[in-house]
Each structure stands twice: as C-alpha cells, then as structure tokens.
Enzyme design. Structure first.
Site: not given
Length: 291
Positions: A140, A137-138, A97, A112, A26, A231, A76
C-alpha cells in the site's frame, strides 16, 4: 513548550490515526502542532484496529461523531474500499491513507505520494525531474506514492518487489499515467532491480520487521538519496546500510509531516506551515534515538 494532543471537547472535531500498530505514531503530536498553528479546534488521537476488524472499528469511530482519520499499515487497501468517493490519486493507487467522514458518503484520499515528493524536492532539495528512481516494494505504501512520483517527471522509475507479479499489476495500472508524463516505468524482482539509481525509496516493511535491506548495494551510487518511509529506531538499520555504501540516508519523518499537512488541508481547508513542525519533530526523534 510543545503543544500536546488536544483532549476531545464538545467544540473540537475529532480525528485519529487508525492502524495496527499505532502506539509509536507521532501523528497526534503533528496534528496538535498544526491545530495550534492554524487555530483549528481539532482533537487527534490513535485508533488501534484489530487486524480482522478495521472496518468495524473505523465505522464505530465515525458513528461517534468523528470527522475523519488517517490510515496506516496494514489497512490502506481496506480504507480505499470503505469509501464511496475517492480522489483521482487514491483511485490510481487503489489505496488510501486519509478518510473524511462526509455526511453524503466517505471520501478517500492518498496523501503519501505528494508528501514524499514534497519532502524530497523541497525539504531535501533533491530534484526528481530527469532522475532514475528505484521504488522498493509493492504494498500500500509504494502503490500510494507511485502516481505522484510519476507526476514529478523522473526519467525512469523501477518498482522492485519480491513477488514481481504484484509490482507488474501496479505498474500496469500506472502505464498510461507514466506515458502521459514521459516516464519509463518497469517492474522487476529484487535480484535484478538495477544499479546506480539517483533516488532509492524503501516502501517495504523490512524496516518495521527488523530485517535487512533486500537488494544489492549496487542499486546505490555515491550520493544516491535513499529514503526509508519509516523513521526512528525502525529506520536506523536501513539508514546505516545506506551510509555504509556511500548513499545519502533520509528517514520518513519529512514525508510523515508533509502527508499529514495534506490530510489536514483536506479536512480543514487550511494548509499548515510544515517547516517548524518538521524541525521540532526531528529534534524529538533524534533525541529519542540518541542522534
């Protein structure tokens, strides 16, 4: 009437979101709204990059006269390597990013983290200072948000990952930054992530892959704000899981809009008003997902 992404013209500066996949993004709608709101001549599109040809695709886009690009999964880390200059927050993340195609060398940034922090603290109205935060998480995405999360001065941040060594490497890189801000920082596996966090951030690809939440519900307490960086339909299983276990679910739409605004500012020197853009996007996403 909602503005639609502008078509490239001789007078409009061209940008795009580069990634694989990007059809769902989006970002073009967001930047079209920013451009209309601020009177900037911007044309923003999607740039699908083959998994083995990200650099070539982005270089060709820049060579065609484009001014910059946002970068999404899974590129990234590669975007960071492409730039000759990097902002301090991109250096800390070793992931980018946002690229700006300056004539004297590309600039890499990572918006980000500031986007996530702004969404949590301003849009969701949840303070981060003094809180206990779990970052899952690890990759980007998580690497990109850790520095700004530390800057918000929570009491503790735990980075949990399936491969603990990956989390340990990122934590080690941020150790001095955490010490400067008085934040306890630790790397853990998924089985011993901890319990009863105030804020839980999912930075894994679990939602995109359609797999379940890889940690125990014990990471939540009643009222924990749990944010998925995804999302739309991809985020729904995580949000449902959070709701079922007593947490407060939030998807990544606010983060998306806020990081986009920071990128727009880097490119154009103008900061758009995110509130009406987020409200419009929220209505669209909720209508599309039946909420």
């Amino acid at each position: 009437m909602n503005p639609t992404p502008a078509q490239p013209t001789a007078s409009a500066d061209r940008y795009a979101v580069a990634g694989n996949p990007v059809a769902h993004s989006r970002s073009p709608a967001i930047h079209a709204r920013f451009a209309a709101q601020t009177g900037q001549a911007v044309a923003y599109d999607r740039l699908l990059c083959p998994l083995d040809a990200f650099a070539d695709t982005v270089r060709a886009f820049a060579a065609g006269g484009a001014k910059g690009a946002n970068v999404t999964v899974p590129f990234k880390f590669e975007a960071f390597a492409l730039a000759s200059r990097r902002t301090p927050r991109a250096e800390l993340a070793e992931a980018a990013n946002t690229l700006r195609f300056d004539a004297d060398g590309w600039l890499a940034d990572n918006t980000d983290g500031v986007g996530l922090v702004r969404d949590i603290t301003v849009n969701a109205g949840v303070p981060l200072a003094g809180q206990r935060v779990l970052l899952l998480g690890a990759g980007g995405a998580s690497a990109g948000v850790l520095g700004p999360l530390i800057e918000a001065r929570p009491a503790e941040i735990v980075m949990a990952n399936r491969t603990v060594a990956k989390a340990e490497a990122i934590v080690a890189r941020h150790a001095d930054w955490a010490a400067q801000h008085g934040v306890r920082l630790a790397a853990r596996g998924l089985d011993d992530a901890g319990t009863a966090f105030d804020v839980f951030i999912n930075g894994t690809a679990a939602s995109l892959a359609g797999s379940g939440v890889p940690v125990s519900a014990a990471v939540l307490r009643p009222g924990t704000l749990a944010v998925d960086m995804m999302y739309g339909p991809a985020a729904r299983p995580f949000l449902d899981w959070v709701r079922t276990h007593g947490g407060v679910p939030r998807d990544g739409l606010g983060m998306l809009v806020e990081q986009a605004a920071e990128s727009f500012f880097l490119w154009r020197g103008v900061r758009p008003d995110t509130a009406p853009v987020l409200a419009a996007l929220r209505a669209e996403v909720d209508a599309a997902t039946g909420h």
